[in-house]
Structures are given as C-alpha cells and as structure tokens.
Design a protein around this motif. Structure first.
Motif, PDB file in Angstrom:
ATOM      1  N   ASP A 160      -3.737   3.683   2.706  1.00 52.41           N
ATOM      2  CA  ASP A 160      -5.065   3.761   3.303  1.00 52.41           C
ATOM      3  C   ASP A 160      -5.056   4.297   4.733  1.00 52.41           C
ATOM      4  O   ASP A 160      -6.090   4.711   5.238  1.00 52.41           O
TER       5      ASP A 160
ATOM      6  N   ASP B 208       1.371   1.490  -1.225  1.00 54.61           N
ATOM      7  CA  ASP B 208       1.199   0.617  -0.066  1.00 54.61           C
ATOM      8  C   ASP B 208       0.752  -0.740  -0.597  1.00 54.61           C
ATOM      9  O   ASP B 208       0.000  -0.811  -1.575  1.00 54.61           O
TER      10      ASP B 208
ATOM     11  N   GLN C  22      -0.847  -3.298   1.247  1.00 62.50           N
ATOM     12  CA  GLN C  22      -2.123  -3.774   1.774  1.00 62.50           C
ATOM     13  C   GLN C  22      -3.110  -2.639   1.925  1.00 62.50           C
ATOM     14  O   GLN C  22      -2.943  -1.768   2.800  1.00 62.50           O
TER      15      GLN C  22
ATOM     16  N   ALA D  99       4.948  -2.221   4.998  1.00 61.89           N
ATOM     17  CA  ALA D  99       5.295  -2.456   6.401  1.00 61.89           C
ATOM     18  C   ALA D  99       6.129  -3.725   6.545  1.00 61.89           C
ATOM     19  O   ALA D  99       6.738  -3.964   7.574  1.00 61.89           O
ATOM     20  N   HIS D 100       6.151  -4.534   5.486  1.00 65.00           N
ATOM     21  CA  HIS D 100       6.823  -5.825   5.582  1.00 65.00           C
ATOM     22  C   HIS D 100       8.174  -5.799   4.911  1.00 65.00           C
ATOM     23  O   HIS D 100       8.366  -5.107   3.920  1.00 65.00           O
TER      24      HIS D 100
ATOM     25  N   HIS E  16      -4.690  -4.326  11.518  1.00 63.33           N
ATOM     26  CA  HIS E  16      -3.757  -3.830  10.505  1.00 63.33           C
ATOM     27  C   HIS E  16      -3.684  -2.301  10.542  1.00 63.33           C
ATOM     28  O   HIS E  16      -2.610  -1.704  10.467  1.00 63.33           O
TER      29      HIS E  16
ATOM     30  N   LYS F 192      -1.916  -1.115  13.648  1.00 63.09           N
ATOM     31  CA  LYS F 192      -0.487  -1.434  13.474  1.00 63.09           C
ATOM     32  C   LYS F 192       0.199  -0.323  12.679  1.00 63.09           C
ATOM     33  O   LYS F 192       1.263   0.168  13.049  1.00 63.09           O
TER      34      LYS F 192
END
Lengths: 173, 145
Positions: free
Chosen positions: A34, A77, A79, A114-115, B81, B84
């Motif tokens: 996104d 992705d 999230q 990202a995690h 978010h 980030k």
C-alpha cells in the motif's frame, strides 16, 4: 506452454488500479503493497533483476488480480488497508485448495514485511505464506528468495511451482 | 564510446553522492541501494524517490497533527504506519523508530505520549529533510560541473 502475453489494458481494467513496471520479462510477480514509495522501489528492484511485476494496494485488489491474471509469485505486504496480507493469503490458499483460482493454482505467496519478530513469522506461516522478506530488502536477497520459489521448468503458469531445493520452513514461534 | 562515457560519468556521480551521506541521519547501506537502482532508464530515480518522500512525509506529519487534535487515534496509527514505511525505504532509521513508537502509543491511547513523540518525529524528519535537500543540491552541482 509459451510465456504469458504482456499485460494489456484489458488486464488493467479488470484488476482496477495496477501499477506496472515497464519491463516485459519472463517471470511475472504480483506485489501487494500500500505504500507508494515502497511500491516504486520494489518494482524498480524487480525490473532490474529481470522480472515483470505488477503492483496493487491491498488484499482485495490482489485477489482481483489473481482471479484473472497468471502470476508466478506474489509478494504480499502484511499490513494493508481494506484487507491485510494475512487475510488475503488465507483467502488465496482457500481458493487454491478449492480449485477456484484457475490462473494461479499453486502460486506461492511470500510475505513482504516490515516486521521480523517470531510472532509475526508464525502469523505469516499460519496464513499460508511460504517464506518472508523483510523490507527494505537488498536486491541480492530478493533475487535469492525469488530464485528459490519461482518455477524452474519452462514457463508454465498455473502449474505447481516447486522450489529447486526444499527451502527451510518458516521459523516456528 | 558515448555510452561508456555516460556510464563512467554516472559511476563517478554516484560515488560522490554516497560520500555526502551522514550516517547519523541515513542508513548508508539502504540509501546506497537507491543509488544502485538508478540507471539509464531512470537516471533521476534517487531524486524522484527523495522528492516523493519529502512531499508525502510533510503531508503525513500535518495529517497526524490534525488527527491528534481531533483525538482520532485510529487514523493516527495508520498515518504513522505509512510514514514508517516510506522512511524505511530512504534509510531514515530514526524516523522509522519514532513512527513505530508513535504507533504503539496511539494503539495504547496514550495521548500525551503521542503528542511528545510526534514532536520528536517532526524534529527528526526536519533534520533528515535538510540533509536530503543538501544531498540533492550537491549532487546537482556536481552533475552540472
């Protein structure tokens, strides 16, 4: 089977808003991401590595794209708005198991996240993701992951994609 | 011959660009990758990404200010978010960390904590923005010389 035809304007219309790299290479990757800057960077990386790639912005658009366009691999992705990567992947797996994704019967989904915490990895695994990439990703690592998961026979979209050697399973919690 | 010259020119300007990076503000390895992606098909790729980052980040920070005023913490979490993610691509790792903290504070409905964290984020972004603008300016000067 011959390689897929280049993406057409009709593909764009069917899948809605699709950001497309300009390369017309052999392997076709769907990126669900996104963040527009992340999209720009990953598409450039994929293009330079020699892949054709389309980008969508959420799980709903990813499902719509997979419904009509054959892809070799999905970078998902985790999230995203509307429908996140976990939900979208679980739905992809469900549809694949029911034979409902005629163009993407066994297309693997790779987490693009990202995690990097163990809980997140477990969540990716539970959703059915086959591997993960932490972003931002080095192009060499991206290439290694894609090489591991893309089919090695001549381009056969819609056929099971078997990695060249059994990859390690996602780490368990 | 012209093609070789343009490749050499690009290599020189790339290494000059990298020598300007302040590692306190930008992760050199991540930022350096943007340079590696720049090529003859997209010769202004780095500048495009930087420009996009600076424009969208200003917007996000202003949005977050308004969301905090309106106590709309759900939307604040989403904006944090987004910032980030963008900051991670540029290598602005301190901004990334502050956005992660802001997300956590927002999810915990710590309004005062969010307020302070947003101020810290704005300040760190200001430093990164100045540095990126400086890099672009020096890069342009070297390309023109």
């Amino acid at each position: 089977l011959s390689p897929p035809p280049p993406p057409s304007a009709e593909d764009d219309r069917r899948t809605g808003k699709v950001n497309r790299s300009t390369s017309m290479k052999r392997w076709r990757i769907l990126v669900a991401e996104d963040n527009y800057i992340s999209q720009k960077v990953i598409l450039k990386q994929l293009n330079k590595l020699g892949y054709c790639a389309d980008a969508v912005q959420n799980g709903v658009e990813a499902l719509a794209a997979l419904d009509t366009i054959p892809y070799h691999l999905v970078l998902m992705d985790c999230q995203m708005p509307e429908m996140d990567g976990y939900q979208a992947t679980a739905e992809i797996i469900r549809r694949q198991s029911e034979g409902a994704l005629k163009h993407n019967t066994c297309t693997p989904v790779i987490a693009f996240t990202a995690h990097a915490f163990v809980d997140d990895m477990q969540r990716c695994k539970n959703a059915g993701m086959r591997d993960y990439i932490c972003k931002p990703v080095k192009s060499e690592h991206l290439r290694d992951i894609l090489t591991r998961w893309l089919p090695h026979q001549s381009c056969t979209l819609g056929q099971p994609s078997t990695p060249s050697s059994a990859p390690p399973p996602l780490p368990s919690a | 011959e012209r093609r070789v010259f343009s490749i050499v020119q690009r290599c020189i300007s790339s290494s000059l660009l990298m020598s300007e990076v302040d590692s306190e503000l930008l992760d050199v390895s991540i930022f350096g990758q943007l340079e590696e992606l720049q090529d003859e098909t997209q010769p202004d790729f780095v500048e495009e990404v930087i420009t996009l980052y600076l424009e969208t980040s200003e917007e996000k920070l202003n949005e977050m200010e308004a969301m905090l005023e309106n106590k709309d913490l759900d939307e604040l979490t989403k904006s944090a978010h987004s910032l980030k993610g963008s900051s991670a691509n540029i290598g602005a790792v301190k901004v990334v960390k502050l956005c992660a903290d802001l997300k956590t504070l927002s999810e915990n409905e710590d309004y005062q904590g969010c307020k302070q964290c947003l101020e810290d984020t704005k300040e760190q972004f200001r430093l990164v923005k100045e540095h990126l603008q400086d890099i672009m300016k020096k890069n342009k000067e070297k390309r023109e010389s």
